[in-house]
Design a protein around this motif. Structure first.
Motif, PDB file in Angstrom:
ATOM      1  N   THR A   1      10.641   0.828 -33.621  1.00  0.00           N
ATOM      2  CA  THR A   1       9.431  -0.282 -32.644  1.00  0.00           C
ATOM      3  C   THR A   1       9.334  -1.114 -33.122  1.00  0.00           C
ATOM      4  O   THR A   1       8.070  -1.598 -31.691  1.00  0.00           O
ATOM      5  CB  THR A   1       8.234   0.334 -34.259  1.00  0.00           C
TER       6      THR A   1
ATOM      7  N   ALA B   1       4.418  -0.272 -39.952  1.00  0.00           N
ATOM      8  CA  ALA B   1       5.609   0.017 -39.513  1.00  0.00           C
ATOM      9  C   ALA B   1       6.259  -1.099 -39.226  1.00  0.00           C
ATOM     10  O   ALA B   1       7.617  -1.202 -39.477  1.00  0.00           O
ATOM     11  CB  ALA B   1       5.736   0.498 -38.182  1.00  0.00           C
TER      12      ALA B   1
ATOM     13  N   GLN C   1      16.265   4.901 -28.296  1.00  0.00           N
ATOM     14  CA  GLN C   1      17.013   5.832 -28.399  1.00  0.00           C
ATOM     15  C   GLN C   1      16.853   7.370 -28.479  1.00  0.00           C
ATOM     16  O   GLN C   1      17.623   8.045 -28.370  1.00  0.00           O
ATOM     17  CB  GLN C   1      15.961   5.906 -30.131  1.00  0.00           C
TER      18      GLN C   1
ATOM     19  N   PRO D   1      17.553   0.917 -43.110  1.00  0.00           N
ATOM     20  CA  PRO D   1      17.244   2.942 -42.248  1.00  0.00           C
ATOM     21  C   PRO D   1      16.574   3.175 -41.959  1.00  0.00           C
ATOM     22  O   PRO D   1      15.983   3.019 -41.281  1.00  0.00           O
ATOM     23  CB  PRO D   1      16.882   2.758 -44.516  1.00  0.00           C
TER      24      PRO D   1
ATOM     25  N   MET E   1       7.266  10.586 -36.266  1.00  0.00           N
ATOM     26  CA  MET E   1       8.103  10.083 -37.391  1.00  0.00           C
ATOM     27  C   MET E   1       9.080   8.979 -36.370  1.00  0.00           C
ATOM     28  O   MET E   1       9.866   9.688 -35.047  1.00  0.00           O
ATOM     29  CB  MET E   1       8.616  10.731 -38.572  1.00  0.00           C
TER      30      MET E   1
ATOM     31  N   HIS F   1      23.640   1.933 -36.181  1.00  0.00           N
ATOM     32  CA  HIS F   1      24.309   2.946 -37.386  1.00  0.00           C
ATOM     33  C   HIS F   1      25.281   3.096 -38.229  1.00  0.00           C
ATOM     34  O   HIS F   1      26.004   3.312 -38.949  1.00  0.00           O
ATOM     35  CB  HIS F   1      23.673   4.669 -38.318  1.00  0.00           C
TER      36      HIS F   1
HETATM   37  N1  ATP Z   1       3.475   6.488 -33.006  1.00  0.00           N
HETATM   38  C1  ATP Z   1       3.396   6.121 -34.295  1.00  0.00           C
HETATM   39  N2  ATP Z   1       2.484   6.602 -35.778  1.00  0.00           N
HETATM   40  C2  ATP Z   1       2.333   7.076 -36.546  1.00  0.00           C
HETATM   41  N3  ATP Z   1       3.288   6.636 -37.076  1.00  0.00           N
HETATM   42  C3  ATP Z   1       4.630   5.746 -36.479  1.00  0.00           C
HETATM   43  C4  ATP Z   1       4.472   5.924 -34.572  1.00  0.00           C
HETATM   44  N4  ATP Z   1       5.492   5.856 -34.673  1.00  0.00           N
HETATM   45  C5  ATP Z   1       6.252   5.249 -35.839  1.00  0.00           C
HETATM   46  N5  ATP Z   1       5.519   5.925 -36.637  1.00  0.00           N
HETATM   47  C6  ATP Z   1       6.908   5.461 -37.992  1.00  0.00           C
HETATM   48  O1  ATP Z   1       6.944   3.818 -38.192  1.00  0.00           O
HETATM   49  C7  ATP Z   1       8.287   4.117 -38.420  1.00  0.00           C
HETATM   50  C8  ATP Z   1       9.308   3.425 -38.420  1.00  0.00           C
HETATM   51  O2  ATP Z   1       9.314   3.808 -37.226  1.00  0.00           O
HETATM   52  P1  ATP Z   1      10.470   3.680 -36.500  1.00  0.00           P
HETATM   53  O3  ATP Z   1      11.162   4.318 -35.370  1.00  0.00           O
HETATM   54  O4  ATP Z   1      10.924   2.469 -36.036  1.00  0.00           O
HETATM   55  O5  ATP Z   1      11.978   3.788 -37.277  1.00  0.00           O
HETATM   56  P2  ATP Z   1      13.395   3.207 -37.023  1.00  0.00           P
HETATM   57  O6  ATP Z   1      14.168   2.177 -38.192  1.00  0.00           O
HETATM   58  O7  ATP Z   1      14.196   3.250 -35.212  1.00  0.00           O
HETATM   59  O8  ATP Z   1      14.527   4.793 -37.642  1.00  0.00           O
HETATM   60  P3  ATP Z   1      15.736   5.283 -36.876  1.00  0.00           P
HETATM   61  O9  ATP Z   1      17.045   4.283 -37.761  1.00  0.00           O
HETATM   62  O10 ATP Z   1      15.818   6.591 -37.144  1.00  0.00           O
HETATM   63  O11 ATP Z   1      15.744   5.072 -36.029  1.00  0.00           O
HETATM   64  C9  ATP Z   1       8.827   5.788 -39.252  1.00  0.00           C
HETATM   65  O12 ATP Z   1       8.567   5.609 -40.742  1.00  0.00           O
HETATM   66  C10 ATP Z   1       8.124   6.162 -38.250  1.00  0.00           C
HETATM   67  O13 ATP Z   1       7.316   7.524 -38.974  1.00  0.00           O
END
Ligand code: ATP
Ligand code: ATP
Ligand code: MG
Ligand code: MG
Lengths: 366, 251, 419, 297, 244
Positions: free
Chosen positions: B50, B24, B91, B43, E143, B209
């Motif tokens: 994370t 991630a 978030q 994106p 996700m 965003h």
């Molecule tokens: N606990 C988890 N187990 C498995 N995959 C995870 C977990 N948490 C997050 N992911 C995956 O890690 C990736 C990064 O997620 P993250 O939430 O950090 O995205 P983001 O950049 O904040 O996106 P957004 O703008 O949609 O919030 C995603 O593809 C998500 O599916």
């Protein structure tokens, strides 16, 4: 239901309520004097005993509420602290172990044992969430009962321990009354303090609370130990008053269940809830019993269900704690429900009186 | 912004986070200097949240090290990080639904390791005054004593922001703090952030965003894609970057 | 009496007194009593209090106890013509409350009986535990409590002066049965008991008697209350191949032991189950598997005791069956005997004065349909031996002590498949 | 060795029964978040129904399932519809109060109807098979078999049918379930009906091995509660394994520790429970609601 | 866009609804004609989401009327509203976290019996959101926020409803996705005449996409007009679009 009631966040008692409370306290203080009046049959030792039992329940329910209501850790084994207090006291007071402490020292000793146990058992179990914590504590409780049973040389095993009978009802009345007042005040204080708010924050969102700087482990363990200590005191008093203890009269599952019931009925997470709930259930049973003989337990069950269905916010929640006197509020709500919609000049902007609608937080996670 | 001279406030060195097979956050380096507002874009699912979770220590970090104010926080407990002076928003909103708006703010006051004993008192009037001023700023006065669970989505987001500002932190991580907030109010929030930044020297790391927000506020921007750092630079540079346009803004 | 409880932990354990003032005894007008028996005029009423389980874990035995007490009260008022105190006749009234099997409630009710209802004397509750907590209250107020349903020895070790029990104490429960079996040549014993107060007393007694009669104890096992499965214990015992199995605590355990022994094909020469076999319900529920099972009994309708009040044990049996439509259990009989002992003491004292009645109880030495009653200075009935029964073709027969036996022991037990 | 084998057999038999006994409890909790404190009472009602059929009409207890299952389904469906559906929107602890009240009512009504006397049914599937020195009781084998069939069918229902899937969906997000068109109240009533039917069936199963009486419920509920945690809320494979683990532990300790073995078995079962919970908080096999999502009660 | 004279597809008259004793909505009127895209804007806490909840039967309508497609649907249960042809994308998360992406979509077709059609529709959605197709077997609960949002929107589109109500569809989505969603909305609207009622805080983009807009304040609608009219209205600009 009553999770809601704690909205009554920062209690601002009205003067009327303060006077009422004062009168009640005065009444309770002078009540035992009535036992010396010849010829009356109301204030008897049996009556004092009933009050004593009620005070104990109030105290226990308030303690339970500290972990179960404020912190959101629903403890289904809380009676284990009661039991440890009782056994601690019993062991320290009986001659067969050659110790024979005086009552007050033994009670404190028992309570300290309970508190230490709370800390020890809290470290692993308080990491568990929701129902898993509940079950782990229930397990601890059952395991403790069996442990007491098999450690015969110290605890007397299944045969139990006999304490020196000393049955001064007025004394126990004042002891338990004092304890109840103390405990309720402590809870009231905690609820107003930041410590109390932190506990509720932990209940609402533990991860969030941790990330916002609350040392959740420390808070949870502290709350647990306080509750354990206070319930240990009650256990000790109970042991002395009952004159004998064995695992089956001390470690009763339903004891915990009852505390949960009482707290919920009164208002989970509120200071007044456990008090009101415990008093109500105790009183209700007296009344129901008198009226229904054979059927009294069935009627009691039905009443419990009825109350839940029709007073879903708990008694304290129903009476409301946020503005005006309870009666005014009830009256106002009743009026309000009749000439809706459109009542009031600007209701949408006004704070809704209570948190959740019948639909809960529509749109949220389950 | 000539920050080179100062010590970084926050620094991550090859931070990595895996979920099973999924990486991630992949080997990301970044710094935030004091008095800086830094953007973090990418994106959906690129690992921004994370990364925040790793910084605030809700998620264990699988690789790399993180320093905050010169202290390594890679293995610290979340509340310890908060005590050091880092606050964040979420978030997916995390307000305490059964506490009132005011209490939500009061309880977010940061103790910085203050003893439990001191917490056994009601809040200090100053703290309460501070909370009430925040509420006013967030236009939530009429809801001061309502439980947070009864707030609308946008109102909760505002409260969330207030909770991050409450403890007077040195670094604030904002995770889409303006999404779902009325545009007029967003402008006010921007002003406030700028004021905090210039007057009190607070640093911000912002996930958003809304490109206008990023362009108006940030001096530097990091771009994540599939957990990897895709680009960094000023907002203008980044928005002109081909790879970023393809991955993030769409054709 | 004993603590064999039919139910288990009810949930309804907190304080909730339930009154059932015995219907037929609530201050029956003197004329009615006189009308039926043409007895002398009634000089007054003796009020006697008791807290007995109507609900909760002791609901079943509580019912027997109530019926036993009420049988006596009705008999006194309607047939006997009232308690005879120095020539004056006194009616009796029993004030009974439901203690729900909870020690707090029981203690509270007894205190209420003494201070609010102002009863003259007390009868005991059902079970050792409740007797423990209520006897302390009686002691505090110096009110005499005669009981027939708390057999645990700890009750009498507290130095109380107001508690009297007509029943054989728990330690002697298995004496007759073990003696009989050792006479038949049994050499080895295993014991399993529930680790609560009363069964522990019984088991300790069994170990003592086994030693006394020269039997070897191969194994001792305890199990907790509300046990759901005793297979482990029975498996272990099966491999020890003992001559005699002694076990039990509650009625349900008895059922579990029989079922488990059969399932695992564990066939000792004799099974002594301390609670259950003497209850006709046991045969009803277990069927032919109940045959050959031995059990101790405080009393059976076939025993040879006799008194001037109720006649023989059999007379009592019939009277009880007519009145309540079911056969008396020994819990019922000992409850009646309890009340009878109190009455005898009052009549001997010739006054309602507490001290005089207490002294009369200590001095009491009478024979009843239930057996001899003679209290020692701790309040135990030292005079009465314990009986043993065996179920033979679905009939409960007394087989020990020899003087009260109606048939011979069937020994050894037949295999489970050959019944 | 024989003793060990015997202990294992005993343990499996016990475990099978545990699993069947707690299944309904676990699914109701997993799906609706309702902790059914009247669980043991429903077992008791099923057992009484079986007893009546057995004693009055001479039915073989296991055939009584044909009556008990539909009967208890209807009972459960109605109770959910008129009582519990009114409070599912309330925080979950509320259901404790209602089901607790229900438990009191059922137990005491049964006491009025059938007295507190313990009852036992008589089954034709009695006796035992001897395999070398190991004894396999017939009754318990049948119980285990029926329990396995019930569990298998429930699993297939929840995971293979659309209705079953919608039950699982409702467990995860009530709001979302409503907006995709699932009639929550109906689903809940259905779930409750099915679970109570299974629970009543457990009553049928135990009626030949244990005394049936009005106040037998609470210890059973307690057990169900514990195994549910071990198994994971609403997880059926978990229920089976959790039940087995507990059964085996109890049986082995009971046999190999002398004197206090059976007492200790209970302690160790709960110690095991706490250890499992602390190390694997989602239970041994996950469940309908994983731990992170587990509702604060 | 000219206001059509055809009978309204969705018609809300004098709507009162709220939580507990309080009415949040006090006489809301709304009309959505077939083939229209209508956008509702307003400050936080105005009651926009509450309108949606009331229409969808998630909270009780206390007074007023909701008509859809010629029939009255006031206080219908959610599943009946769905059956009559309205799909909703709520503001806050509404996925089944323990189920996979695919299972979540299947649940979205709960009312559909025909398996072939279910497959076919899911494929269409996967075409629309390739990210979801990539992760079809991942549990949605793990996700990212944006990915979950895609799923919710996809799920609402599955059933090809007559009207789709979206509560802040763009919140939390990357610009490319936001644009894609608005494009898609417009395309569906143009191609199959899908009618859309949405709430947007991203008001400018929302109004630009829409034919008409409503402004909701304090539980009442205050302004209405075509999207462009509202954007041009200085009052609305100042209060809701952010000073610019
Ligand atoms: N606990 C988890 N187990 C498995 N995959 C995870 C977990 N948490 C997050 N992911 C995956 O890690 C990736 C990064 O997620 P993250 O939430 O950090 O995205 P983001 O950049 O904040 O996106 P957004 O703008 O949609 O919030 C995603 O593809 C998500 O599916
Ligand atoms: N479950 C609830 N209980 C009580 N009051 C609520 C509840 N949900 C919302 N409210 C109140 O209703 C009002 C309107 O809420 P609503 O969610 O409809 O606002 P909104 O217009 O959608 O705002 P936003 O743009 O912030 O999402 C708010 O003042 C809020 O405090
Ligand atoms: Mg994110
Ligand atoms: Mg909204």
């Amino acid at each position: 239901m009553t999770v809601l009631a704690d909205v009554a966040a920062r209690p601002r008692g009205s003067t009327g309520r303060k006077i009422g409370l004062g009168l009640l306290l005065v009444f309770l203080v002078v009540l035992p004097l009535g036992t010396n009046i010849e010829g009356q049959t109301w204030v008897t030792n049996a009556r004092l005993f009933q009050f004593t039992q009620m005070f104990m329940l109030i105290t226990l329910a308030s303690n339970w509420n500290l972990t179960g209501g404020f912190t959101g850790y629903v403890d289904f084994g809380h009676a284990v602290f009661f039991g440890l207090g009782a056994y601690g006291t019993g062991i320290l007071m009986t001659q067969q172990h050659g110790i024979q402490w005086p009552f007050w020292a033994a009670v404190l000793g028992g309570a300290v044992v309970a508190a230490i146990f709370a800390v020890l058992v809290g470290f692993p179990t308080l990491r568990l969430k929701g129902p898993y914590f509940s079950i782990a504590m229930l397990g601890t409780f059952v395991a403790m009962r069996e442990i007491i049973r098999v450690t015969k040389p110290v605890t007397g095993g299944g045969v139990g321990l006999t304490l020196p009978p000393y049955l001064n009802r007025a004394l126990f009345y004042y002891l338990t009354f004092g304890l109840a007042v103390l405990v309720v005040s402590v809870m009231w204080w905690i609820r107003r303090s930041e410590f109390g708010s932190s506990l509720i924050a932990i209940r609402e969102d533990e991860v969030g609370a941790e990330m916002r700087g609350i040392d959740t482990t420390l808070h949870k363990i502290t709350a647990f130990a306080i509750a354990g200590f206070l319930s240990g005191i009650v256990g000790g008093m109970w042991a002395y008053q009952n004159t004998f203890i064995d695992p089956d009269v001390v470690f009763i599952e339903s004891r915990t269940v009852e505390l949960v019931m009482m707290t919920m009925l009164g208002g989970l997470g509120t200071v007044a809830g456990p008090v009101v709930g415990a008093a109500t259930i105790y009183w209700l049973r007296d009344v129901v019993w008198a009226a229904f003989f054979d059927w009294h337990l069935i009627v009691e069950g039905a009443l419990l269900i009825g109350i839940v269905l029709f007073v879903p916010t708990g008694i304290v929640g129903m009476l409301g704690d946020r503005s005006g006197t309870s009666l005014q509020r009830l009256w106002g709500r009743w009026l309000g429900s009749r000439d809706r919609p459109g009542a009031g000049p600007d209701p949408p902007r006004a704070a809704p009186p209570q948190p959740q609608g019948p639909q809960g937080d529509a749109g949220d996670e389950p | 912004m000539t920050a080179i001279a100062t010590e970084p406030l926050l620094e991550g060195r090859s931070v990595t986070k895996r979920f099973g097979g999924l990486i991630a956050v992949n080997d990301v380096d970044f710094v935030v200097y004091p008095r800086e507002i830094v953007g973090l874009i990418g994106p959906n699912g690129s690992g921004k949240t994370t990364l925040f979770d790793c910084l605030s220590r809700v998620q264990p970090i699988d690789g790399g090290r993180v320093f905050f104010k010169g202290v390594e926080i890679t293995r610290l407990k979340p509340h310890r990080v908060a005590h050091l002076g880092m606050a964040r928003t979420f978030q997916v909103i995390r307000v305490y639904r059964k506490l009132t708006v005011l209490e939500n703010l009061l309880v977010s006051r940061q103790w910085r390791g203050e003893s439990l004993w001191n917490q056994l008192r009601p809040s200090h009037p100053d703290t309460e005054g501070q909370a009430r001023r925040l509420i006013e700023f967030l236009t939530l006065e009429h809801l001061t004593d309502s439980p947070a669970g009864t707030l609308s989505g946008g109102q909760r987001r505002l409260l969330e922001l207030g909770m991050a500002l409450m403890p007077d932190p040195d670094l604030i991580l904002l995770d889409e703090a303006a999404s779902g907030v009325n545009p007029t109010l967003v402008e006010t929030i921007k002003d406030r952030i700028r004021a905090l930044n210039t007057e009190q020297g607070k640093a911000f790391l912002v996930v958003e965003h809304d490109m206008r927000f990023i362009a108006d506020m940030c001096s530097r921007v990091y771009v994540l894609n599939y957990g990897e750092k895709l680009a960094e630079g000023t907002p203008q540079e980044v928005m002109a970057n081909e790879a970023v346009i393809e991955a993030y803004f769409g054709a | 009496g004993d603590d064999s409880d039919a139910g288990t932990e009810g949930q309804e354990t907190t304080a909730a007194p339930a009154t059932t003032a015995a219907p037929a005894t609530t201050a029956a007008p003197a004329t009615t009593a006189a009308g039926t028996t043409a007895a002398p005029a009634i000089a007054g009423t003796i009020r006697i209090g008791a807290a007995v389980s109507e609900t909760g874990k002791y609901a079943r035995e509580g019912k027997d106890t109530r019926q036993g007490y009420n049988l006596w009260a009705d008999w006194v008022n309607e047939e006997y013509g009232g308690v005879n105190i120095g020539g004056d006749r006194y009616e009796v009234e029993i004030v009974m409350y439901d203690d729900e099997g909870d020690p707090d409630t029981a203690a509270n009710l007894v205190e209420k009986l003494i201070t609010e209802d102002q009863v003259d004397f007390l009868l005991g509750p059902y079970s050792s535990g409740l007797t423990m907590s209520t006897s302390a209250i009686a002691e505090k107020y110096g009110v005499v409590m005669v009981e027939g349903n708390g057999a645990s020895e700890t009750i009498f070790e507290r130095g109380f002066k107001n508690i009297f029990a007509v029943l054989t104490p728990a330690g002697n429960y298995t004496q007759s049965a073990l003696k009989l079996l050792s006479d038949q040549g049994a050499k080895t014993v295993v014991v399993a008991y529930e680790d609560t107060a009363f069964p522990t007393s019984v088991a300790n007694g069994a170990l003592k008697w086994a030693e006394e009669y020269g039997m070897e104890v191969l194994g001792v096992e305890t199990y907790p209350k509300d046990v759901a499965d005793v297979s482990a214990i029975m498996t272990k015992f099966r491999d020890m191949e003992p001559d005699v199995f002694v076990g039990g605590g509650h009625f349900n355990d008895a059922l579990l032991f029989v079922r488990a022994a059969k399932e695992l094909n564990f066939t000792p020469d004799a099974m002594v189950i301390t609670v259950g076999p003497s209850n006709p319900k046991f045969v009803e529920e277990v069927g032919t598997d109940a045959n050959y099972i031995l059990g101790p009994t405080q009393w059976e309708g076939t025993m040879s005791w006799e008194d001037n009040w109720f006649g023989t044990a059999e007379d009592y049996y019939n009277r009880y069956s007519d009145k309540w439509g079911e056969a008396p259990t020994y819990q019922a009989a000992e409850s009646t005997a309890t009340a009878l002992a109190l009455m005898a003491a009052i009549e001997q004292a010739g006054t309602l004065d507490m001290d005089a009645v207490r002294q009369a109880l200590f001095d009491l030495d009478i024979m009843t349909f239930y057996g001899p009653i003679n209290f020692d200075d701790t309040g135990k009935n030292a005079a009465k031996p314990m009986g043993a029964i065996q179920i033979q073709d679905g009939v409960i027969n007394v087989v020990a002590p020899v003087e009260a036996a109606v048939t011979d022991l069937q020994f050894p037990m037949a295999p489970w498949t050959a019944r | 060795m024989d003793q060990f084998l015997q202990a294992v057999i005993n343990g499996i038999m016990l475990g099978g029964f545990y699993a069947a006994m707690m299944l309904g409890f676990s699914v109701i909790w997993g799906v609706m978040g309702v902790i059914n404190l009247a669980h043991g009472e429903f077992i008791m009602v099923g057992a009484y129904a079986t007893w009546v059929l057995n004693k009055e009409f001479g039915w073989e207890p296991f055939y009584a399932l044909a009556v008990v299952l539909p009967l208890m389904f209807v009972v459960g469906y109605i109770i959910q519809l008129v009582l519990i559906n009114r409070i599912v929107d309330q925080p979950h602890l509320v259901s404790l109060l209602v089901t607790f009240g229900l438990a009191i009512i059922i137990a005491n009504a049964m006491k009025l109807a059938y007295s507190a006397d313990p009852r036992l049914t008589e089954t034709g599937f009695a006796g035992a098979w001897e395999l070398g020195n190991v004894t396999v009781p017939v009754t318990k084998t049948v119980i285990l078999g029926v329990a396995l069939v019930i569990m298998g069918s429930l699993w297939a229902f929840l995971h293979r049918t659309k209705t079953g899937k919608s039950i699982r969906a409702a467990a995860q997000n009530k709001q979302a379930a409503r907006i995709v068109g699932i009639d929550i109240k109906k689903i809940y009533a259905l779930t409750f009906g099915i679970c109570i039917a299974i629970t009543g069936a457990a009553g049928t199963l135990i009626s030949p091995t244990q005394a049936v009486f009005p106040f037998m419920g609470p210890p059973l509920t307690l057990r169900a509660f514990a195994i549910t945690a071990l198994a994971g809320l609403g997880s059926i494979p978990g229920a089976l394994m959790g039940g087995m683990v507990l059964g085996l532990v109890e049986s082995l300790i009971g046999i190999y520790v002398s004197g206090i073995g059976t007492n200790l078995a209970i302690v160790s079962a709960f110690v095991l429970l706490v250890v499992v919970l602390v190390t694997r908080p989602q239970g041994l096999f996950g469940g309908l609601r994983p731990m992170e999502e587990a509702q604060p009660l | 866009m000219t206001a059509s004279t055809a009978p309204a597809l969705l018609e809300v008259r004098d709507l009162y609804a709220g939580y507990l004793d309080f009415d949040i909505l006090r006489g809301v009127d709304l009309e959505v004609h077939p083939g229209e895209i209508v956008c509702v804007i307003g400050p936080n806490g105005a009651g926009k989401s509450t309108v949606f909840r009331a229409i969808y039967g998630l909270i009780k309508v206390r007074k007023g009327l909701v008509r859809f497609d010629g029939g009255e649907i006031t206080n219908f249960a959610p599943q009946d509203v769905l059956r009559s042809g309205i799909a909703i994308v709520p503001q806050l998360r509404s996925v089944f976290p323990q189920m996979t992406v695919l299972e979540n979509l299947e649940m979205g077709m709960f009312l559909e019996k025909d398996r072939a059609r279910i497959r076919e529709r899911i494929d269409v959605i996967f075409g629309l959101f390739p990210r979801l197709a990539e992760r079809a077997r991942q549990r949605i609960g793990t996700m990212s926020g944006g990915e979950q949002r895609m799923l919710e929107i996809g799920r609402a589109l599955l059933l090809e409803p007559k009207l789709i109500m979206m509560d802040e569809p763009s919140a939390g989505l990357a610009p490319s996705i936001t644009r894609m969603i608005f494009d898609h909305i417009e395309r569906l609207n143009a191609e199959i005449g899908l009618t859309i009622l949405m709430i947007e805080q991203n008001a400018r983009q929302g109004l630009e996409t829409s034919h008409r807009g409503y402004v909701l304040e304090l539980g009442q609608n205050t302004y209405t007009g075509t999207g462009q009219e509202l954007i041009d209205n200085p009052e609305v600009r100042r209060a809701f679009l952010g000073a610019r």
